[in-house]
Design a protein around this motif. Sequence first.
Motif, mmCIF file in Angstrom:
data_model
loop_
_atom_site.group_PDB
_atom_site.id
_atom_site.type_symbol
_atom_site.label_atom_id
_atom_site.label_comp_id
_atom_site.label_asym_id
_atom_site.label_seq_id
_atom_site.Cartn_x
_atom_site.Cartn_y
_atom_site.Cartn_z
ATOM 1 N N TYR A 263 0.855 -1.200 0.000
ATOM 2 C CA TYR A 263 0.000 0.000 0.000
ATOM 3 C C TYR A 263 0.889 1.248 0.000
ATOM 4 O O TYR A 263 0.910 2.024 0.931
ATOM 5 N N HIS B 8 0.971 4.135 -1.616
ATOM 6 C CA HIS B 8 0.467 5.361 -2.228
ATOM 7 C C HIS B 8 0.970 6.605 -1.485
ATOM 8 O O HIS B 8 0.973 6.658 -0.256
ATOM 9 N N THR C 219 0.484 10.715 -0.752
ATOM 10 C CA THR C 219 -0.701 11.560 -0.569
ATOM 11 C C THR C 219 -0.296 13.013 -0.346
ATOM 12 O O THR C 219 0.838 13.320 0.043
ATOM 13 N N GLN D 292 -5.437 6.238 -3.195
ATOM 14 C CA GLN D 292 -4.770 6.350 -4.478
ATOM 15 C C GLN D 292 -3.619 7.330 -4.369
ATOM 16 O O GLN D 292 -3.555 8.146 -3.449
#
Length: 570
Positions: free
Chosen positions: A445, A447, A449, A531
């Motif tokens: 995970y 991602h 941000t 995402q």
Amino acid sequence: MQRREFLSVMAAAAAALAQSDPALARSPRAMRRLYDVPRHGNVHLLHFTDSHAQLLPIHFREPSVNIGVGEALNRAPHVVGKAFLESFGLRAGTPEAHAFTCLDFVGGAREYGKVGGFAHLATLVKQLRDSRPGALLLDGGDTWQGSGTALWTNGQDMVDACKLLGVDVMTGHWEFTLGAERVQEIISRDFAGKVEFVAQNVNTRDFGDQVFKPYVIREMNGVPVAILGQAFPYTPIANPAWMVPDWSFGIQEEAMQVAIDAARAEGAQVVVLLSHNGMDVDLKLASRVRGLDAILGGHTHDGMPMPTRVRNAGGETLVTNAGSNGKFLGVLDFDVRNGKVASWKYRLLPVFANALAADRDMQKLIDDVRAPYLARLDEPLARTDELLYRRGNFNGSFDQLILDAMLEVKGAQVALSPGFRWGTSLLPGDTIRMEHLMDQTAITYPHSTLTDMKGSMLKTVLEDVADNLFNADPYYQQGGDMVRVGGMDYSIDPNATMGNRIRDMRIGGVAVEADKTYRVAGWAPVAEGAQGEPIWDVVAGWLRDRKTVSLKQVQQPKLIGVDGNAGLLG
């Protein structure tokens, strides 16, 4: 082995290495004497943990900051540097001092070379098994995650390596970030009839059924030996809960006592817990349950040369932690007589790649696994003028590199990076390759941000993580080190109460305002559906543009109330 006996053995080993010719003292031949470990008794356990998918030899710097609070103040594992050497009777300037502390790390790394590597670990395991009939090899978890090849093969490279290494029993933590389905697939397909996965503290959320075996019993030289498993209790909090949606975790002290009693009732004369709790949790647990002869621990990456002996209602439990990154192998021998442990000996052996030949079969497996990915792994990104490392309660220099990249690429005022302990070290002058960046960031995970966050929320985030780290009750410590912070200075009092540890937050010298909004970059969000560009792409692009990395500073918080704390390098 009593403390006095241990110190005598270590002094003898140091004397053997301290020849008049310094070059001889660090020669592979002299260092191999570290691995002359006479067999003791009739029950033999070999233990490694937290290898984080490091198949090759590496450099790995131990912490200069490992603060203990409450009952953990100034006791193992919360001692570093010279205090560590004094606690365990080790001499400065020896191979052991380099392996177990951060003292003169660059000099020691250049003298003694790299550590770990599964091919070299395999040689040591075979050597010890040759002298210890029936010895069990135990893997404490955090094995299938931590490298580019582990990520790209969905953990298969490490599964195959562990089978070849001869692992008998394992438990888990980061393994669960491959997802429940993948974990079950490996256990039912790859491990069937070869490796037992044990975890007494993982249950189904609906009916509370145990997901994995709580323990296994193996007979060794006529002695029934039980190995219980304890997976990381806070997996759905520290990592994405949506990856294991139907499973619950926890310390489950009462259930563990039931499992211990059941193993004893089945005839086990030795009962050992293979734990991924972290050492502070294990120390408390050992004082509260009875019937465990030892806890072979992991998660906090603490390389402890000797166990801590903990008294409880049933007698005494030995508590150890075997470091990380394939850097150490623990050797615990019990002499069992008349159904009880009569004596024990323990050594935690540093795995020096220069002193141990690479096992041919394991090296071939490693070469074959890496072959499809070599071009990507070997891509040069930049050269470092700094020692790059990640390990300790606060920012390491590799953490700072990631933070600096996020601040610039994302256009953020503040950057936050998870307090992960894994990640290899690079020496000044080394080329940072894509493989090294993946060693720091390879998760499922990844991602990146960029969010708007009020100053009050920033403080709440830091306070929450600080309580996970510095709560005086180990059962409330949920793993990891302090979140790494870039672009913002702050003060912290580890001994203060929840909500009162973080103070004087400043960005560019200006106090952070509770109601003001700030642009905050981060990565590794645990929420489902997140995402964002993978963090390794963010940092790789930043490094390619620079060619050479010279960090301005490693941002560290101002520490309050820690005078005399042996968890700080003096």
